[in-house]
Design a protein around this motif. Sequence first.
Motif, mmCIF file in Angstrom:
data_model
loop_
_atom_site.group_PDB
_atom_site.id
_atom_site.type_symbol
_atom_site.label_atom_id
_atom_site.label_comp_id
_atom_site.label_asym_id
_atom_site.label_seq_id
_atom_site.Cartn_x
_atom_site.Cartn_y
_atom_site.Cartn_z
ATOM 1 N N ARG A 114 0.864 -1.144 -0.047
ATOM 2 C CA ARG A 114 -0.026 -0.028 -0.051
ATOM 3 C C ARG A 114 0.849 1.218 -0.175
ATOM 4 O O ARG A 114 2.054 1.192 0.657
ATOM 5 N N GLY A 406 -16.737 4.091 -6.924
ATOM 6 C CA GLY A 406 -15.360 4.434 -7.635
ATOM 7 C C GLY A 406 -15.425 3.828 -8.895
ATOM 8 O O GLY A 406 -15.844 2.310 -9.149
ATOM 9 N N PRO A 407 -14.719 4.198 -9.974
ATOM 10 C CA PRO A 407 -14.717 3.832 -11.177
ATOM 11 C C PRO A 407 -13.520 2.716 -11.576
ATOM 12 O O PRO A 407 -13.706 1.908 -12.379
ATOM 13 N N HIS A 408 -12.305 2.574 -10.780
ATOM 14 C CA HIS A 408 -11.676 1.798 -11.044
ATOM 15 C C HIS A 408 -10.583 1.286 -10.102
ATOM 16 O O HIS A 408 -10.363 1.894 -8.939
ATOM 17 N N THR A 409 -9.675 0.209 -10.312
ATOM 18 C CA THR A 409 -8.798 -0.536 -9.409
ATOM 19 C C THR A 409 -8.959 -1.789 -10.335
ATOM 20 O O THR A 409 -9.879 -2.229 -10.837
ATOM 21 N N ASN A 429 -6.352 3.963 -7.225
ATOM 22 C CA ASN A 429 -7.363 4.712 -6.445
ATOM 23 C C ASN A 429 -8.319 4.911 -7.431
ATOM 24 O O ASN A 429 -9.403 4.338 -7.932
ATOM 25 N N GLU A 447 -3.968 8.178 -4.042
ATOM 26 C CA GLU A 447 -4.398 7.417 -2.919
ATOM 27 C C GLU A 447 -4.501 8.356 -1.752
ATOM 28 O O GLU A 447 -5.203 7.599 -0.457
ATOM 29 N N ASP A 450 -7.908 8.165 0.250
ATOM 30 C CA ASP A 450 -8.469 7.101 1.271
ATOM 31 C C ASP A 450 -8.109 7.450 2.586
ATOM 32 O O ASP A 450 -8.561 6.682 3.529
ATOM 33 N N PHE A 462 -15.300 8.565 -2.598
ATOM 34 C CA PHE A 462 -16.083 7.376 -2.082
ATOM 35 C C PHE A 462 -17.258 7.827 -1.284
ATOM 36 O O PHE A 462 -17.953 7.193 -0.647
ATOM 37 N N SER A 480 -7.651 0.982 3.336
ATOM 38 C CA SER A 480 -8.137 0.400 2.069
ATOM 39 C C SER A 480 -9.399 -0.710 2.122
ATOM 40 O O SER A 480 -9.551 -1.157 3.200
ATOM 41 N N SER A 481 -10.118 -0.947 1.219
ATOM 42 C CA SER A 481 -11.233 -1.909 1.226
ATOM 43 C C SER A 481 -10.778 -3.053 0.333
ATOM 44 O O SER A 481 -11.382 -4.190 0.249
ATOM 45 N N GLY A 501 -13.672 -1.697 -6.721
ATOM 46 C CA GLY A 501 -15.017 -0.892 -6.414
ATOM 47 C C GLY A 501 -15.288 -0.143 -5.239
ATOM 48 O O GLY A 501 -16.288 -0.148 -4.661
ATOM 49 N N GLY A 502 -14.095 0.296 -4.593
ATOM 50 C CA GLY A 502 -13.863 1.326 -3.541
ATOM 51 C C GLY A 502 -14.872 0.312 -2.399
ATOM 52 O O GLY A 502 -14.417 -0.861 -2.215
ATOM 53 N N ILE A 505 -16.041 -3.291 -2.857
ATOM 54 C CA ILE A 505 -15.279 -4.182 -2.927
ATOM 55 C C ILE A 505 -15.676 -5.268 -1.987
ATOM 56 O O ILE A 505 -15.605 -6.702 -2.249
HETATM 57 O O1 DON Z 1 -8.062 0.936 -1.439
HETATM 58 C C1 DON Z 1 -9.132 1.104 -1.557
HETATM 59 O O2 DON Z 1 -10.246 0.753 -1.149
HETATM 60 C C2 DON Z 1 -9.279 2.197 -2.701
HETATM 61 N N1 DON Z 1 -8.479 2.780 -3.009
HETATM 62 C C3 DON Z 1 -10.016 1.381 -4.070
HETATM 63 C C4 DON Z 1 -10.317 2.102 -4.962
HETATM 64 C C5 DON Z 1 -11.296 1.468 -6.024
HETATM 65 O O3 DON Z 1 -11.501 0.253 -5.791
HETATM 66 C C6 DON Z 1 -11.956 2.175 -7.105
HETATM 67 N N2 DON Z 1 -12.593 1.228 -7.987
HETATM 68 N N3 DON Z 1 -13.258 0.911 -8.412
#
Ligand code: DON
Length: 598
Positions: A114, A406-409, A429, A447, A450, A462, A480-481, A501-502, A505
């Motif tokens: 992280r 959140g859109p990505h990860t 993030n 990040e 977060d 988020f 983090s999630s 998915g923030g 997840i």
């Molecule tokens: O660590 C986390 O929980 C976030 N930074 C994850 C971000 C995330 O999943 C965005 N996407 N869908």
Amino acid sequence: MRIRNTLCFGVFLCGLTPALARGQAAAELRDRPRDARGWPTQAVRAGHGMVATDEELGSEAGVEILKRGGNAVDAAVAVAFALAVVEPAAGNIGGGGFMLIRLANGKTSFLDYREVAPGKATRDMYIGKDGKLDEEASVIGYRSVAVPGTVAGLALALKSYGSMKLGDVIAPAIRLAEEGFPISERLAHEFEQERPALQRFAVSRRIFLNEGKMFHPRDTLLQPELATTLKRIARNGAAEFYRGETAHMLVDDMFRLGGLITLDDLAKYQPKVREVLRAKYENNGHAWEVLTSPPPSSGGVAVIEALNMLQSVPLKGWDDVESVHLVAEVMRRVFADRAAYLADPDYSNVPVAGLTDPCYAKEVFSTVDPQRASSSKTIKAGNPHTCGVAASNAPSPETLVSLGEGPHTTHFSVVDAAGNAVASTYTLNDSYGSHVTCSAGFLLNDEMDDFTTQPGVPNSLFGLVQSEANAIAPGHRPLSSMTPTILLRDGKLSFVTGSPGGPTIISATLLSILNWMRLGMEPQVAINAPRFHHQWVPDRILIERSFPDSLESALNARGHATHRVGHMGLVNAIAIDPASSDRLGAADPRHDGAAVGY
Ligand code: DON
């Protein structure tokens, strides 16, 4: 895109050109039975190894390494570097993540790479003179960037558990960056969508927006600076990123353009090896063990707390209103605890044992009304304790306010022929992170968002209000999630899972586990199944559009507010067929994910 033949030495398909191997993989992906949405309804089956990622080129990079004799960790490191090239929204070397490893000999390890807050970061760095949170500063631009951990983490994984050299596993990524790859419709669309933020940063504009001329589907994306950086890392190892030319390029950018990261921050960065979180269950006549992510992930604690509460619930499926109601009520309570107690364990006393104890779960579950929705106004974080031992020094609860999906990860799973398994989730993030690409050719994370950017106020991405324990401080890891998870059945590898998915997840990962372990779904069906999410506050259940209207009405009749979303999570999972030991790859069709096996 061309792939050199010299890198295919495997057990199966060896001697074929990689293009043909790729064609066969593509045919297998195409030929599976599909539902009315065009989603495959059966997992990809293979007898040796399997890689499931968001991108076919990423999965192929992993399979290429497996076929060369690499193990699951070698392949996972290759996948992570390859996704940094072909999935720029989330794959990265400028971000951070987690890797859960379970070797065929039973040894397990959790690698935490992280990001950490830079030395110059301060608790109130995003709060203006007017006392208001600067919503943009923690998500876009140089000040949103935390010290990246990915390269250190991948190098540690390879050194500890891999069998190949860094140069070997990075080779597919270098090739993809240097020779380019065809831009998909989705990627072209993403660049268009992200244009307003990407065009603010010169290098991002040049690489991803074609100097403002924009790319079209089937154009080739070339990333020469990234290729050069990857070659330096291949030659000099992780030290290149943290002390070498790459470090100097990154820090020069930071210095010129208003970022905080220094050479000292990079030199000090350390990935951590943490103890895997574990829980045991008896289901359907089998002994299950869940191996999952410890803090600074909140996900493993949340998943175990939820599974503990649901252990006594006879789940019927997601077309059964009572099952959805009970799981949503459990999620509500788990998220109340997350908001109050979870943070960086190196600086905060997280009551992990209490939160994951079955007797605590029993106590919390006793507050669930089997028929009616609770109100989040009356549900507060509990007082986690292990049976008989009160955890009296628990911090006081804070509030979790709202959700922005959140859109990505990105999450990927790998299982090799010997039965070694890797579940890994890593991230920038936000989609495209801070949207800054440094002069060394890679995108940087955002990040910092977060952290609890302002206690009592939702964070920008988020909408999470988190505890004081997650406040910004130099060297701390933001909560983090991300929840990479592996399941064993009767002591044997059974399921490898995780999601982006923030906050969603946690729900997407939990549902994938319930679908496989409790409901016995076929793995692809388990991934396709409709998802829902409750995060305590706001007080509503998010439901995917595939939920039938009748179920939504039945939830409303029980007192739940509901809100429809397109989709939640992207779970790229691998199951093991208990009868044949075949690997069953189930990538998430919500993103055209690809499971490739051999
Ligand atoms: O660590 C986390 O929980 C976030 N930074 C994850 C971000 C995330 O999943 C965005 N996407 N869908």
